[in-house]
Design an enzyme around this catalytic site. Structure first.
Site, PDB file in Angstrom:
ATOM      1  N   SER A   1      27.934 -36.887  23.910  1.00  0.00           N
ATOM      2  CA  SER A   1      28.482 -36.325  22.548  1.00  0.00           C
ATOM      3  C   SER A   1      27.363 -35.537  22.031  1.00  0.00           C
ATOM      4  CB  SER A   1      28.792 -37.690  21.767  1.00  0.00           C
ATOM      5  OG  SER A   1      28.997 -37.049  20.235  1.00  0.00           O
TER       6      SER A   1
ATOM      7  N   TYR B   1      26.289 -45.769  17.581  1.00  0.00           N
ATOM      8  CA  TYR B   1      27.145 -45.220  18.531  1.00  0.00           C
ATOM      9  C   TYR B   1      26.281 -44.110  19.405  1.00  0.00           C
ATOM     10  CZ  TYR B   1      30.335 -41.402  20.119  1.00  0.00           C
ATOM     11  OH  TYR B   1      30.847 -40.764  20.988  1.00  0.00           O
TER      12      TYR B   1
ATOM     13  N   LYS C   1      24.911 -43.477  23.421  1.00  0.00           N
ATOM     14  CA  LYS C   1      25.078 -42.020  24.275  1.00  0.00           C
ATOM     15  C   LYS C   1      23.711 -41.558  24.789  1.00  0.00           C
ATOM     16  CE  LYS C   1      29.395 -41.627  23.930  1.00  0.00           C
ATOM     17  NZ  LYS C   1      30.340 -41.870  25.038  1.00  0.00           N
TER      18      LYS C   1
HETATM   19  C1  WQD Z   1      34.111 -33.829  10.755  1.00  0.00           C
HETATM   20  C2  WQD Z   1      34.203 -33.300   9.333  1.00  0.00           C
HETATM   21  C3  WQD Z   1      33.256 -34.723   7.648  1.00  0.00           C
HETATM   22  C4  WQD Z   1      37.177 -37.072   7.695  1.00  0.00           C
HETATM   23  C5  WQD Z   1      32.551 -37.786  14.773  1.00  0.00           C
HETATM   24  C6  WQD Z   1      31.327 -38.343  15.848  1.00  0.00           C
HETATM   25  C7  WQD Z   1      31.308 -37.588  16.953  1.00  0.00           C
HETATM   26  C8  WQD Z   1      32.726 -37.478  17.549  1.00  0.00           C
HETATM   27  C9  WQD Z   1      33.487 -36.617  16.702  1.00  0.00           C
HETATM   28  C10 WQD Z   1      33.044 -39.303  19.182  1.00  0.00           C
HETATM   29  C11 WQD Z   1      32.845 -33.754   8.533  1.00  0.00           C
HETATM   30  C12 WQD Z   1      34.795 -34.313   7.367  1.00  0.00           C
HETATM   31  C13 WQD Z   1      36.151 -36.219   7.907  1.00  0.00           C
HETATM   32  C14 WQD Z   1      37.783 -37.071   6.115  1.00  0.00           C
HETATM   33  C15 WQD Z   1      36.328 -35.120   5.789  1.00  0.00           C
HETATM   34  N1  WQD Z   1      33.228 -38.700  18.074  1.00  0.00           N
HETATM   35  N2  WQD Z   1      35.765 -35.304   6.930  1.00  0.00           N
HETATM   36  N3  WQD Z   1      37.419 -36.263   5.441  1.00  0.00           N
HETATM   37  O1  WQD Z   1      31.814 -36.799  11.999  1.00  0.00           O
HETATM   38  O2  WQD Z   1      31.639 -34.537  12.942  1.00  0.00           O
HETATM   39  O3  WQD Z   1      31.905 -36.409  14.568  1.00  0.00           O
HETATM   40  O4  WQD Z   1      33.519 -37.757  15.449  1.00  0.00           O
HETATM   41  O5  WQD Z   1      32.757 -38.801  20.209  1.00  0.00           O
HETATM   42  O6  WQD Z   1      30.457 -38.321  17.899  1.00  0.00           O
HETATM   43  O7  WQD Z   1      30.072 -38.295  15.030  1.00  0.00           O
HETATM   44  O8  WQD Z   1      33.859 -35.748  13.012  1.00  0.00           O
HETATM   45  O9  WQD Z   1      36.014 -35.586  12.036  1.00  0.00           O
HETATM   46  O10 WQD Z   1      34.628 -37.494  11.146  1.00  0.00           O
HETATM   47  O11 WQD Z   1      34.386 -35.373  10.534  1.00  0.00           O
HETATM   48  O12 WQD Z   1      35.948 -34.343   4.890  1.00  0.00           O
HETATM   49  O13 WQD Z   1      38.658 -37.798   5.925  1.00  0.00           O
HETATM   50  O14 WQD Z   1      35.223 -33.680   8.250  1.00  0.00           O
HETATM   51  O15 WQD Z   1      32.477 -35.291   6.362  1.00  0.00           O
HETATM   52  O16 WQD Z   1      32.290 -32.967   7.648  1.00  0.00           O
HETATM   53  P1  WQD Z   1      32.187 -35.765  12.860  1.00  0.00           P
HETATM   54  P2  WQD Z   1      34.755 -36.108  11.728  1.00  0.00           P
END
Ligand code: WQD
Length: 336
Positions: free
Chosen positions: A124, A148, A152
């Protein structure tokens, strides 16, 4: 050629099963269904016209995994099985260290015993932590910001140690950015349990009226519109990336670590707008404080995957939203 997919009934694994069959391979699923639904198997049969063999059990059961490898004459393993919720990993670190690191150790021991030494590992972009700049190349420093991501990173180091000790291992490490989207049939897709942690499934649930609005976690980041920027990659492209990685290991026998991303960054508000256009539904938003552990920007330089694997993401953000919408509107309660 029989290929074992640990966690193969999950989101990325199920889409990779379809891509493997289309490429002429025979997938075998190993899953304990702790974070996936058996209904996926029927959907995969509908899409592929084939019944995919499935072994139900835990990757931590080393003798059983070795037996599965031998019985199915497995030539290579794609390792998806593991827990992947960042927030949960902070609350329950030991669960993550046991399941993710312990699971990888068990799988490697079983593969060693069974004489199978070709592995593609689902890593990841989280291993990069908060990058000093973007786009990110594979030689960027790795640092974890949560248990997490730490699992990885540790598994990547374990694989490097195995490679040093036994050069005959053929290891493909794939660092995913942000997987989203669904198979164009709408029959399989992302089905998070409970309240979605990730942006795209949450937006999709707002679109079908399951959630009243989206909390936008921070609009004061140093980004064009102040909201977080990520490299969203269509799960179909990700699945094709696994097939290309497997083929490269089998053809050239050289290990590698590559980013699987598009090389483009999109903000939260850009995703919301694209989803409104794809679904024709409004996505009400509320600005909320930043989420702990989030970084401002994270997107890939995907050049190395193109050079080594001949792979490049093809789908656009509009494709990702359209396919997500088709899946979510056809399956408002996921696989249940
Ligand atoms: C994306 C953007 C949030 C939810 C994580 C893990 C990564 C992978 C993918 C496993 C950010 C914003 C999110 C919400 C929001 N997982 N957001 N409101 O955090 O980049 O990555 O998931 O492999 O390893 O770290 O993904 O989709 O959670 O967030 O504003 O309700 O959307 O702040 O900017 P992230 P995400």
């Amino acid at each position: 050629m029989n290929i074992l997919l640990t966690g193969g009934a999950g989101y990325i694994g199920s889409h990779t099963c379809v891509a493997l069959i289309e490429a002429g391979f025979t997938p075998v699923i190993l899953d304990n269904f702790s974070n996936s639904q058996p209904a996926v198997l029927q959907r995969l049969a509908q899409i592929t016209g084939q019944v995919i063999a499935c072994e139900t059990g835990n990757v931590l059961d080393t003798p059983w995994v070795e037996d599965v490898l031998r019985r199915h004459g497995i030539a290579a393993v794609l390792h998806f099985a593991g827990d992947k919720a960042v927030g949960e990993s902070v609350a329950q670190p030991l669960k993550y260290y046991r399941n993710n690191i312990g699971g990888a150790v068990s799988l490697l021991e079983a593969m060693q015993a069974a004489g199978c030494r070709t592995l593609v590992f689902s890593s990841s972009a989280t291993v990069y932590g908060d990058p000093a700049s973007v786009p990110i190349t594979e030689d960027f420093p790795r640092r974890h910001t949560n248990p997490y991501g730490h699992t990885k990173l540790v598994i990547e180091d374990m694989l490097a140690a195995m490679q040093t000790t036994e050069p005959s291992w053929r290891l493909g490490v794939l660092r995913y950015f942000n997987p989203v989207g669904a198979h164009p049939s709408g029959l399989i897709g992302e089905d998070p349990s409970g309240i979605p942690n990730n942006l795209m499934p949450f937006v999709a649930q707002v679109a079908i009226g399951k959630r009243p609005f989206l909390n936008v976690y921070g609009n004061d980041y140093p980004t064009p519109d102040g909201t977080g920027v990520r490299d969203y990659i269509h799960v179909q492209d990700l699945a094709e990336g696994h097939v290309a990685a497997l083929q490269a290991l089998l053809d050239q026998g050289k290990s590698f670590t590559v980013n699987l991303g598009t090389g483009r960054g999109n903000s939260v508000l850009e995703v919301v707008k694209a989803f409104e256009q794809a679904s024709g539904r409004p996505i009400p938003c509320q600005m909320a404080p930043r989420r702990a552990g989030d970084v401002a920007q994270c997107y890939a330089d995907p050049a190395l995957a193109k050079t080594l694997l001949g792979w490049q993401a093809q789908h656009t953000l509009a494709d990702m939203c359209l396919d997500t919408w088709r899946w979510q509107s056809s399956n408002p309660d996921g696989y249940k």
